[in-house]
Design an enzyme around this catalytic site. Structure first.
Site, PDB file in Angstrom:
ATOM      1  N   HIS A 156       0.819  -1.222   0.000  1.00 44.98           N
ATOM      2  CA  HIS A 156       0.000   0.000   0.000  1.00 44.98           C
ATOM      3  C   HIS A 156       0.847   1.263   0.000  1.00 44.98           C
ATOM      4  O   HIS A 156       0.355   2.337  -0.312  1.00 44.98           O
ATOM      5  CB  HIS A 156      -0.934  -0.008   1.210  1.00 44.98           C
ATOM      6  CG  HIS A 156      -2.023  -1.032   1.103  1.00 44.98           C
ATOM      7  ND1 HIS A 156      -3.292  -0.727   0.691  1.00 44.98           N
ATOM      8  CD2 HIS A 156      -2.015  -2.373   1.307  1.00 44.98           C
ATOM      9  CE1 HIS A 156      -4.027  -1.830   0.667  1.00 44.98           C
ATOM     10  NE2 HIS A 156      -3.269  -2.844   1.040  1.00 44.98           N
ATOM     11  N   ASP A 369       3.580   9.413  -0.772  1.00 46.53           N
ATOM     12  CA  ASP A 369       2.398   8.641  -0.389  1.00 46.53           C
ATOM     13  C   ASP A 369       2.155   7.553  -1.425  1.00 46.53           C
ATOM     14  O   ASP A 369       2.268   7.823  -2.625  1.00 46.53           O
ATOM     15  CB  ASP A 369       1.169   9.574  -0.350  1.00 46.53           C
ATOM     16  CG  ASP A 369       0.196   9.230   0.772  1.00 46.53           C
ATOM     17  OD1 ASP A 369       0.118   8.048   1.132  1.00 46.53           O
ATOM     18  OD2 ASP A 369      -0.463  10.148   1.277  1.00 46.53           O
TER      19      ASP A 369
HETATM   20  C1  GDG Z   1      -2.109   3.834   3.293  1.00 44.83           C
HETATM   21  C2  GDG Z   1      -1.083   4.498   2.356  1.00 44.83           C
HETATM   22  C3  GDG Z   1      -2.772   4.419   0.512  1.00 44.83           C
HETATM   23  C4  GDG Z   1      -8.749   9.916   7.914  1.00 44.83           C
HETATM   24  N1  GDG Z   1      -9.236  10.644   8.931  1.00 44.83           N
HETATM   25  C5  GDG Z   1     -10.469  10.168   9.174  1.00 44.83           C
HETATM   26  C6  GDG Z   1     -10.725   9.116   8.283  1.00 44.83           C
HETATM   27  N2  GDG Z   1      -9.647   8.994   7.519  1.00 44.83           N
HETATM   28  C7  GDG Z   1      -9.562   8.033   6.403  1.00 44.83           C
HETATM   29  C8  GDG Z   1      -9.591   8.769   5.085  1.00 44.83           C
HETATM   30  C9  GDG Z   1      -8.967   7.743   4.157  1.00 44.83           C
HETATM   31  C10 GDG Z   1      -8.012   6.990   5.081  1.00 44.83           C
HETATM   32  O1  GDG Z   1      -8.353   7.328   6.425  1.00 44.83           O
HETATM   33  C11 GDG Z   1      -6.571   7.426   4.880  1.00 44.83           C
HETATM   34  O2  GDG Z   1      -6.115   6.869   3.691  1.00 44.83           O
HETATM   35  P1  GDG Z   1      -4.891   7.469   2.907  1.00 44.83           P
HETATM   36  O3  GDG Z   1      -4.806   6.761   1.613  1.00 44.83           O
HETATM   37  O4  GDG Z   1      -5.086   8.925   2.753  1.00 44.83           O
HETATM   38  O5  GDG Z   1      -3.602   7.251   3.818  1.00 44.83           O
HETATM   39  P2  GDG Z   1      -2.969   6.065   4.772  1.00 44.83           P
HETATM   40  O6  GDG Z   1      -3.752   5.892   6.010  1.00 44.83           O
HETATM   41  O7  GDG Z   1      -1.545   6.470   4.974  1.00 44.83           O
HETATM   42  O8  GDG Z   1      -3.056   4.724   3.882  1.00 44.83           O
HETATM   43  C12 GDG Z   1      -1.790   5.320   1.297  1.00 44.83           C
HETATM   44  C13 GDG Z   1      -3.678   3.647   1.466  1.00 44.83           C
HETATM   45  O9  GDG Z   1      -2.903   2.934   2.452  1.00 44.83           O
HETATM   46  C14 GDG Z   1      -4.537   2.623   0.705  1.00 44.83           C
HETATM   47  O10 GDG Z   1      -3.765   1.770  -0.074  1.00 44.83           O
HETATM   48  O11 GDG Z   1      -3.576   5.256  -0.296  1.00 44.83           O
HETATM   49  O12 GDG Z   1      -0.842   5.865   0.393  1.00 44.83           O
HETATM   50  O13 GDG Z   1      -0.183   5.316   3.107  1.00 44.83           O
HETATM   51  O14 GDG Z   1      -9.911   6.840   3.670  1.00 44.83           O
HETATM   52  O15 GDG Z   1     -10.903   9.106   4.772  1.00 44.83           O
HETATM   53  N3  GDG Z   1     -11.868   8.413   8.240  1.00 44.83           N
HETATM   54  C15 GDG Z   1     -12.827   8.766   9.140  1.00 44.83           C
HETATM   55  N4  GDG Z   1     -12.649   9.784  10.045  1.00 44.83           N
HETATM   56  C16 GDG Z   1     -11.498  10.513  10.089  1.00 44.83           C
HETATM   57  O16 GDG Z   1     -11.367  11.439  10.895  1.00 44.83           O
HETATM   58  N5  GDG Z   1     -13.978   8.082   9.137  1.00 44.83           N
END
Ligand code: GDG
Length: 477
Positions: A156, A369
């Protein structure tokens, strides 16, 4: 029909409601439900007298089997190696790594212990899909225990360039173990290229085939495997719907009232140093400093739930952001306007979607990222008649797909400030065009599309004669 076995560090147990579990967990659960399957991983609990056998739960056609970690394992495997070494390494932050031999040993030992248990659960036809950097060596450990099933891995987070990876003592073993998979999936072509370069120049391997489109077949360590690009998506339709509903929620109404007509810029990230949050704050400060017309007219809201609070670097980041928020607000706030709203808390998905929809600008500026789903969620949440603009780091995997965003160098705070200004004054017609181009991509590359593509590719790999046409991907329709 083949059974699907998913392995991930944290298992989304049946009691975790969809709203909390997030898009990935929901998508994986759906696949397991359709095929019948097993979800295996860490329980999320620490227990110094763990049962050697996993704890089991069953719901519908899905079995869940989870193991606890001991205090020592949690420290060595999870905190020190996975999140203290692999995470900064893969995000190009070599200066943050403190290598400890004991943590590396613990990482390998936990993978071996999990393999011991998983091997006893497996049936000959199972297709195994392992997720993320915590479990890179798991396939090699399973192979050592005689497991011949198809095993796929999806990373990821970014895969670092060979010069960066080589800074990790043990990198040779890590890559050799990675080659025990039949299919290694990455978010972008750049990640595929990085592993291919390593295989060619550090591991004396060969490229057997190259589609030229981020899909290669490599030979290394006496095995052949496919390495491919599978950019993860979101449930675009669902997000658009909950955002439209969320726009009328109590929370969004309260947010709107509190803004009193000011434009909203929103950032949402786990509190993580890979996300470039301090640079983003500096950029907003620069905007207010260099373009006074935005003072009192724009509010920046950063939602940043605390993450990995036990790791020292994360605590340091938190202190830095507390100080930056105070400094910017102290300098620019008026009695009726506070420029930065900084929240260390999480919100329900539909509340978040409503906030995204109300924001004139989505500000997503990670230093590095794998993909970044927040960028995609922001786009999916917009009102088609009056969409906001996305400012996106060129170092997020999402930048490969979201060409309608204003792409920025996240280290260049003045560049981000310029892009923010451009986004804030962007005419409706341009916002619409950019949004339509991005939404077009997101409607095709959904999370179901990602999952089905990956499983179809895994199904096609190492398919020994006589195994039959047990099409996993088709069954997910
Ligand atoms: C890893 C990789 C890759 C955040 N705050 C809240 C909340 N979130 C949710 C977001 C989003 C998720 O968390 C974060 O996903 P990201 O992709 O932005 O980042 P990572 O956590 O680092 O994820 C990344 C991912 O895996 C998938 O393969 O894209 O590059 O680092 O969905 O919405 N959700 C809620 N409340 C919050 O306050 N419900």
């Amino acid at each position: 029909m083949a059974r699907l076995v998913v392995v991930s560090n944290r298992v989304a147990m049946p009691r975790d409601r969809a709203g909390r579990a997030g898009g990935l967990a929901v998508a994986l659960r759906e696949s397991l439900q359709q095929h019948g399957g097993l979800w295996f991983g860490w329980s999320g609990e620490i227990n110094d007298a763990p049962s050697p056998e996993p704890r089991r739960t069953r719901q519908g056609r899905v079995d869940y089997a989870v193991l606890d970690l001991t205090t020592e394992e949690h420290k060595g495997f999870y905190l020190e190696f996975s999140n203290g070494m692999l995470w900064p390494l893969c995000h190009y932050r070599l200066g943050l790594i403190e290598f400890r031999r004991s943590a590396w040993d613990s990482y390998l030992a936990v993978n071996a212990r999990f393999a011991d248990q998983l091997a006893t659960e497996l049936r000959p036809d199972d297709v195994i899909w392992i997720h993320d950097y915590h479990f890179i060596p798991l396939a090699a450990e399973l192979r050592r225990r005689g497991v011949q099933n198809r095993i796929g891995f999806f990373m990821h987070i970014p895969f670092p360039a060979p010069e960066v990876l080589a800074a990790l003592p043990g990198h040779e073993r890590l890559v050799r173990d990675l080659c025990a998979y039949d299919l290694v999936g990455f978010q972008t072509r750049g990640d595929v290229r990085a592993l291919t370069e390593y295989i060619l120049h550090e591991a004396e391997g060969t490229v057997i085939g190259n589609s030229g489109e981020g899909d290669v077949r490599i030979g290394a360590f006496g095995r052949e495997l496919r390495v491919g690009t599978f950019p993860i998506g979101i449930d675009t339709q669902d997000f658009a719907e909950i955002a439209a509903e969320g726009a009328n929620s109590d929370e969004t109404q309260r947010l709107t009232e509190s803004l009193a007509g000011r434009a909203l810029v929103v950032g949402v990230d786990r509190l993580d140093y890979s996300k470039g949050i301090p640079q983003r704050f500096e950029a907003f400060q620069h905007l207010l400093g260099s373009r006074p017309e935005h003072r009192g007219k724009v509010t920046f809201m950063q939602i940043a739930p605390i993450s990995r609070g036990e790791v020292a670097q994360y605590r340091k980041l938190r202190n830095e952001l507390d100080a930056l928020t105070g400094r910017i607000n102290g300098k620019f706030a008026e009695f009726d306007w506070v420029p930065v709203r900084y929240l260390n808390k999480s919100f329900a998905r539909n509340t978040l979607a409503g906030f995204y929809r109300h924001a004139r600008v989505g500000l997503v500026t990670p230093l590095r990222d794998g993909m970044n789903l927040v960028a995609k969620e922001y786009v999916a949440s917009q009102d088609p008649a009056d969409p906001g603009a996305l400012v996106l780091s060129r170092f997020a995997g999402a930048a490969r797909e979201l060409k309608g965003a204003l792409l920025v160098n996240p280290y260049d705070t003045e560049h981000i400030a310029d892009a923010l200004h451009r986004a804030l004054v962007m005419p409706l017609e341009e916002r619409r065009q950019r949004w339509e181009s991005m939404m077009g991509v997101l409607k095709v590359n959904t999370i179901s599309h990602w999952r089905e593509n990956y499983l179809a590719a895994l199904q096609a790999e190492g398919n020994p004669a006589g195994r039959g046409d047990d099409n996993l991907a088709g069954a997910a329709d």
